[in-house]
Design a protein around this motif. Structure first.
Motif, short mmCIF file in Angstrom:
data_model
loop_
_atom_site.label_atom_id
_atom_site.label_comp_id
_atom_site.label_asym_id
_atom_site.label_seq_id
_atom_site.Cartn_x
_atom_site.Cartn_y
_atom_site.Cartn_z
N ILE A 144 0.89 -1.05 -0.04
CA ILE A 144 -0.06 0.06 0.26
C ILE A 144 0.77 1.39 0.04
CG2 ILE A 144 -0.39 0.17 2.41
CD1 ILE A 144 -3.42 0.77 1.77
N GLY A 145 0.34 2.49 -0.34
CA GLY A 145 1.07 3.71 -0.44
C GLY A 145 2.18 3.34 -1.42
N GLY A 146 3.30 3.76 -0.90
CA GLY A 146 4.57 3.67 -1.62
C GLY A 146 5.11 2.27 -2.16
N SER A 147 4.32 1.28 -1.46
CA SER A 147 4.64 -0.18 -2.01
C SER A 147 3.76 -0.60 -2.97
CB SER A 147 4.76 -0.99 -0.63
OG SER A 147 5.75 -0.61 0.37
N SER A 196 6.20 -4.16 1.67
CA SER A 196 6.35 -3.51 2.80
C SER A 196 7.47 -3.18 3.34
CB SER A 196 5.29 -4.03 3.84
OG SER A 196 5.26 -3.07 5.14
N LYS A 197 7.86 -1.93 3.49
CA LYS A 197 9.36 -1.20 3.85
C LYS A 197 9.27 -1.76 5.40
CE LYS A 197 11.56 2.72 4.96
NZ LYS A 197 11.57 4.27 4.91
N THR A 198 8.18 -1.88 6.15
CA THR A 198 8.18 -2.24 7.53
C THR A 198 7.83 -3.28 7.89
OG1 THR A 198 5.98 -1.19 7.50
CG2 THR A 198 7.83 0.25 8.28
N THR A 201 2.66 -2.65 8.33
CA THR A 201 1.56 -2.26 7.94
C THR A 201 0.17 -2.91 7.78
OG1 THR A 201 2.79 -0.93 6.46
CG2 THR A 201 0.47 -0.68 5.98
N GLN A 337 0.52 11.00 -3.65
CA GLN A 337 1.42 10.52 -2.46
C GLN A 337 2.74 11.19 -2.62
OE1 GLN A 337 3.26 6.66 -2.21
NE2 GLN A 337 3.27 6.94 0.12
N GLU A 341 2.34 13.69 0.62
CA GLU A 341 2.94 13.21 1.95
C GLU A 341 4.20 13.75 2.10
OE1 GLU A 341 4.03 8.81 2.41
OE2 GLU A 341 2.11 8.72 3.20
N VAL A 497 0.28 10.78 9.13
CA VAL A 497 -0.17 9.68 8.86
C VAL A 497 -0.44 8.76 10.24
CG1 VAL A 497 0.35 9.59 6.28
CG2 VAL A 497 1.50 8.19 8.07
N LYS A 501 -3.58 5.98 12.22
CA LYS A 501 -3.56 4.51 12.46
C LYS A 501 -3.55 4.27 13.90
CE LYS A 501 0.32 4.13 9.12
NZ LYS A 501 1.65 4.09 8.57
O1 LIG Z 1 5.89 -0.06 2.55
P1 LIG Z 1 5.16 0.10 4.22
O2 LIG Z 1 5.89 0.14 5.48
O3 LIG Z 1 3.79 -0.90 4.30
O4 LIG Z 1 4.40 1.55 4.06
C1 LIG Z 1 3.40 1.62 3.34
C2 LIG Z 1 2.91 3.31 3.26
O5 LIG Z 1 2.51 3.77 4.60
C3 LIG Z 1 3.22 4.95 4.68
O6 LIG Z 1 4.25 4.88 5.76
C4 LIG Z 1 2.18 5.80 5.35
O7 LIG Z 1 1.07 5.24 6.19
C5 LIG Z 1 3.49 5.46 3.34
O8 LIG Z 1 4.62 6.36 3.85
C6 LIG Z 1 4.16 4.18 2.95
O9 LIG Z 1 4.48 4.20 1.72
#
Ligand SMILES: O=P(O)(O)OC[C@H]1O[C@](O)(CO)[C@@H](O)[C@@H]1O
Length: 536
Positions: A144-147, A196-198, A201, A337, A341, A497, A501
């Motif tokens: 989602i988002g950047g991913s 997902s970077k983190t 999410t 975005q 963002e 953001v 959440k």
């Molecule tokens: O790639 P992730 O960690 O799942 O995050 C998805 C998106 O959520 C955000 O952190 C915003 O909630 C964006 O900046 C990011 O692209």
């Protein structure tokens, strides 16, 4: 003080007629356009003149944009609130480049990951990598988002180059999206990418669990058909994805700047590693241009300055991005975005309140569709909307060249109409010619009058190739950075953001009936009650 100079220059002639600027200067189009590597940025249909442009360029000197830009490329920790470097440019840097973070060259790892991605994509595309049911026919990118937005936008944009498996995208936690996507697919020949970077999410992890359960119903070892793209190896391992199918990246890649590396794997699978390389080369060419070119010739800087002129100085609240290129249908969402963002902030880098407006609202839709929807407001509404047109001089369908000529004619006609308008006298003449007279003719003429003098820019290029898309995306990334530096914003964090959440997490047990809504406000309590009633 360049800001004061700019405000003064605007105040001196706030209604300066763009058409009159053309009449006074036969070379205006050339003088207010810049050509770089096959693309032309034409900003002549704006109210900028020499003095205004000079004052805008002085802004870049006042904030020392060149030094800030060097700090970014050199890997300094310019994302100060997160204490991170900002190096998405390293993801597209050519072999032989050295990029240091904390004294360590990050390029060997970037290149190794790029090569692993290419090997994996080649294996999937050739059929060397198979699912339980044989060759992979479909890929689902869950993120989602950047991913999500970069790979979706890129895959749609480069449809003529997509010769790999079909690629689908699931982003929303709304079960409707994953339900409808899975409905048409065979789990035994589907590859699932969890991006997902983190890797925390909630939308992505919920969709990933649903996809794994779906696959597990037919495939003995579903993890064998899962790939992870993330900075967090612990979490991808905990999800059960083995390291050989994890493509990692570092925290110096922001989510919305990440399509150049592992997050772009779905795009690479669709178009192939060679075309993905061309995409990276386009981005790298724009990096070199941005890094080495003086402000007055620098495309990303000029885009930023035109935007600042319109939003911060003229006070126009929004900007429309209007690609006359159907395949760029998700570019406006991608840019929303990237731009909002990044630069939608009210606090400056040093923690003080921002001195003026942050970045504008960005919105848009491809032409010609938008013409039959919202252009009415753009032409005659009371709010002025600066328009950014994008147009490929050629399409990928030579047999449909007449379609493309109509498309291009419409794009050019819109920017001309926005600038010229139609004066009341001309509208009245037309009403008289149509046989109307007296007050009826005058009333109709008022309805049919266009004030004109509405600004637009046009970015025109030959053909939307992978290389060209790379240039365009990097152009907008650097524009956002330049705008952020001039406004004193950290363009690379997104604290805004977080609150939603946190509240969503707290509301979940309330909706499930495990906790009371009593501490919530009246509106939230009422909405909770409505949802609970619908489930009882
Ligand atoms: O790639 P992730 O960690 O799942 O995050 C998805 C998106 O959520 C955000 O952190 C915003 O909630 C964006 O900046 C990011 O692209």
């Amino acid at each position: 003080m360049p800001w004061n100079d700019l405000l003064r220059l605007h105040k001196q002639d706030p209604d300066c007629r763009i058409a009159a600027l053309f009449a006074a200067d036969p070379d205006r189009a050339e003088r207010f356009s810049r050509l770089f590597d096959g693309m032309l940025f034409d900003f002549s249909k704006t109210s900028l003149d020499d003095a205004r442009l000079t004052a805008l360029i002085a802004l870049t000197e006042a904030c020392d944009l060149p030094a800030r830009r060097e700090a970014m490329f050199r890997g300094e920790k310019i994302n100060t609130t997160e204490d991170r470097a900002v190096l998405h440019t390293a993801l597209r840097a050519p072999e032989g480049t050295k990029v240091l973070v904390d004294g360590q060259d990050v390029m060997p790892e970037v290149l190794e990951t790029r090569a692993r991605m290419a090997r994996f994509a080649t294996d999937v595309r050739s059929g060397a990598f198979t699912g339980a049911g044989g060759r992979i026919t479909d890929v689902i990118n869950i993120g989602i988002g950047g991913s999500d937005l970069g790979p979706v936008m890129g895959t749609l944009a480069l449809a003529p180059y997509c010769d790999g498996p079909r690629v689908h995208f699931v982003s929303n936690v709304d079960g409707a999206q994953i339900h409808d996507t899975l409905a048409g697919l065979d789990p035994a020949t589907t590859l699932v990418i969890v991006g997902s970077k983190t890797f925390t999410t909630v939308e992505t992890m919920t969709n990933a669990a649903t996809a794994r359960a779906w696959m597990g119903r037919c495939v003995a070892d579903p993890a064998a058909q899962f790939v992870a793209l993330s900075t967090s190896e612990d979490k991808t391992a905990a999800f059960g994805i083995p390291p050989e199918r994890v493509f990692g990246f570092e925290d110096w890649v922001g989510g919305r700047y990440s399509m150049w590396g592992p997050i772009g794997l779905s795009l690479m699978l669709a178009i192939g590693p060679d075309d993905f390389d061309a995409f990276l080369q386009g981005g790298a060419a724009m990096d070199a241009h941005f890094r080495d070119t003086p402000a007055a010739e620098n495309l990303p800087v000029l885009l930023a300055l035109v935007g600042i002129w319109h939003h911060q100085i003229c006070g126009y609240p929004t900007r429309a991005v209007l690609p006359y290129e159907q395949r760029l249908t998700r570019l406006p969402a991608y840019l929303q975005q990237l731009e909002m963002e990044s630069n939608g902030k009210s606090v400056a880098l040093d923690g003080s309140a921002l001195n003026g407006p942050s970045g504008p609202v960005v919105w848009g839709e491809p032409g010609t569709n938008g013409q039959h929807a919202f252009y009415q407001l753009i032409h005659q509404g009371t709010s002025i909307v600066p328009c950014e047109f994008l147009l490929g001089a050629r399409g990928h369908e030579p047999e449909l060249a007449h379609h493309h000529r109509l498309l291009a004619a419409n794009c050019l006609a819109q920017s001309e109409a926005l600038m010229r308008g139609r004066p009341y006298e001309a509208a009245l003449k037309e009403a008289h010619a149509a046989g109307l007279t007296g007050p009826r003719a005058e009333t109709l003429a008022r309805h049919r009058t266009f004030t004109g003098n509405r600004p637009s820019t046009t970015l025109i290029y030959d053909l939307l190739t992978p290389y060209r898309l790379g240039q365009i995306v990097a152009l907008y990334e650097h524009r956002v950075f330049a705008e952020g530096v001039i406004l004193g914003i950290n363009s690379f964090d997104q604290w805004g953001v977080e609150l939603g959440k946190e509240l969503a997490t707290a509301l979940r047990p309330i909706l499930e009936g495990q906790e009371s809504a009593v501490a919530k406000d009246g509106s939230t309590r009422q909405l909770v009650a409505f949802i609970r009633a619908a489930h009882s």
